[in-house]
Every structure is written in C-alpha cells, then in structure tokens.
Design a protein around this motif. Structure first.
Motif, PDB file in Angstrom:
ATOM      1  N   THR A 153      -3.229   5.150   0.662  1.00  0.00           N
ATOM      2  CA  THR A 153      -4.315   4.176   0.545  1.00  0.00           C
ATOM      3  C   THR A 153      -5.533   4.674   1.316  1.00  0.00           C
ATOM      4  O   THR A 153      -5.404   5.137   2.453  1.00  0.00           O
ATOM      5  N   GLN A 205      -0.701  -0.409   2.189  1.00  0.00           N
ATOM      6  CA  GLN A 205      -1.872  -1.230   2.489  1.00  0.00           C
ATOM      7  C   GLN A 205      -1.695  -2.047   3.758  1.00  0.00           C
ATOM      8  O   GLN A 205      -2.645  -2.627   4.257  1.00  0.00           O
ATOM      9  N   ASN A 239      -5.449   2.550  -3.767  1.00  0.00           N
ATOM     10  CA  ASN A 239      -4.040   2.788  -3.477  1.00  0.00           C
ATOM     11  C   ASN A 239      -3.483   3.648  -4.600  1.00  0.00           C
ATOM     12  O   ASN A 239      -3.508   3.245  -5.762  1.00  0.00           O
TER      13      ASN A 239
END
Lengths: 112, 110
Positions: A31, A97, A50
C-alpha cells in the motif's frame, strides 16, 4: 538503503507547467500513499493505492493524477500547476492498509 | 474540516521537563490513534500508537493517555531532551485513512 525515496527533493516551476514526482519503496509493502503538507504543516492524505489499485481518492483537483506502475512505485503527476499547489508532498507506504505508514523525505514544490 | 483537533500549536520546555500535547476527536468510528514525530526537512515517523480499548501506553519516555469517553488523547514526553525538539502530530484512523492534527512544535531548551 532508503526505505521510501522520492525524487526530486525540490521542484521549482512556473504556473501552468506540468510536473511529476516519483516515489519508490523497497520495503515490500503493498500500500502506498500521497500526502500534501501545506505551509502551516497540516498533513492531508490525497491518494492511496493497494496492490496498484486506487483505494483512497480524496477531494483533490483532477489536475493531480497518481500512477502506480507496480507495487513498489507510486508517481504523482500534476497538470497546469497553480500557486496554491506549492507545498511539501510526501509519499508513504505500509504493509496492508492497517499497518504503520512509513514516510519518504518529501518533495518541496514551489510554483512561481 | 479538521477531524482531529490538536493543542497547543507550540510549546517550549526546559531539558528534563515534561511536554504534554493534547488531541480531541468527534468521530467514534476511529479505531487507531498514532503519534508521529517530524524533524525539519524530514518525513513524519511513527513514534507511538494506541487503540481505543487501552487507556495508556508507554514506550520509554513517551506515554499516550487515552480517554475514550471524553474522546481525547494526549502525548506525554518525560525528561524532555534537546533531541526531542520536533513537530509532533496526533492522528486518528478510520476506514484505513489517517486524519492528522495540526501539529505541535516542541522546543526543548538545554
């Protein structure tokens, strides 16, 4: 062996020009992010990718276009530069994330 | 609008003193609260972080206190050193997105 690197470090350009900032990370993260830090040091997220897929796209003028050629790179292209675009732009990356974000050294953009 | 309010904007502390920075938020959906430290000309770096089910976390001289009911959290820097002089940002995460406070510039006088 820099973890998150950005080029250039400084960018001075005229209004109306188009410019790009490049970001690379060698952490193996999936990410990547672009942040803008204004003259008052306020940090605001612009974009996040991502696995090369755009997942965060904040209210940013469409003159700004991120491009992720692969998981290790996230570039930022800015068209028709305006005075208000002057800021420090930071790239960051994280593994997934939810993990810690690691920031690059920043690119100081000055639009004259 | 700013989702995380941070104060003070700046503070000066003597070497060995305690620096305290406060942050407040409204959105109860935030699930992670990190603090970042930024030196001039550098990118922010994670200093310490806490989740809302914990009231305090300590790492060395740095402590986060978290008050979920008041929707406030703070950073305490104990035994402040000149090398701690930097800008500190609190942040809160929701939906994988970090919202930052406005930053506090800490100056530690020797």
């Amino acid at each position: 062996d820099t973890a998150v690197s950005q080029t250039p470090k400084y960018l001075v350009t005229q209004m109306g020009n188009d410019k790009s900032i490049k970001c690379e990370q060698n952490l193996g993260h999936d990410t990547m992010y672009w942040y803008k830090q204004d003259s008052k040091k306020f940090l605001k997220i612009m974009f996040s990718y991502n696995n090369k897929e755009l997942i965060i796209n904040e209210t940013v003028p469409n003159r700004f276009s991120p491009k992720s050629p692969d998981k290790a790179h996230l570039n930022l292209h800015i068209n028709s530069l305006e005075l208000g675009d002057s800021a420090v732009y930071f790239c960051a990356s994280s593994q997934q994330q939810t993990d810690t974000q690691y920031f690059g050294p920043g690119t100081r953009l000055t639009v004259l | 609008q700013q989702q995380v309010k941070q104060s003070p904007q700046s503070l000066i502390v003597q070497k060995g003193g305690i620096s305290i920075i406060n942050c407040a938020y409204e959105n109860t959906a935030f699930d992670y609260f990190p603090w970042y430290q930024q030196f001039p000309g550098k990118g922010p770096a994670l200093l310490i972080a806490i989740r809302p089910d914990v009231s305090e976390k300590k790492e060395g001289r740095f402590t986060i206190s978290f008050n979920k009911s008041a929707k406030q959290f703070s950073l305490h820097i104990m035994d402040s050193q000149p090398g701690d002089s930097a800008t500190y940002f609190c942040a809160a995460r929701r939906d994988y997105k970090l919202s930052f406070g406005a930053g506090t510039t800490v100056t530690v006088r020797a």
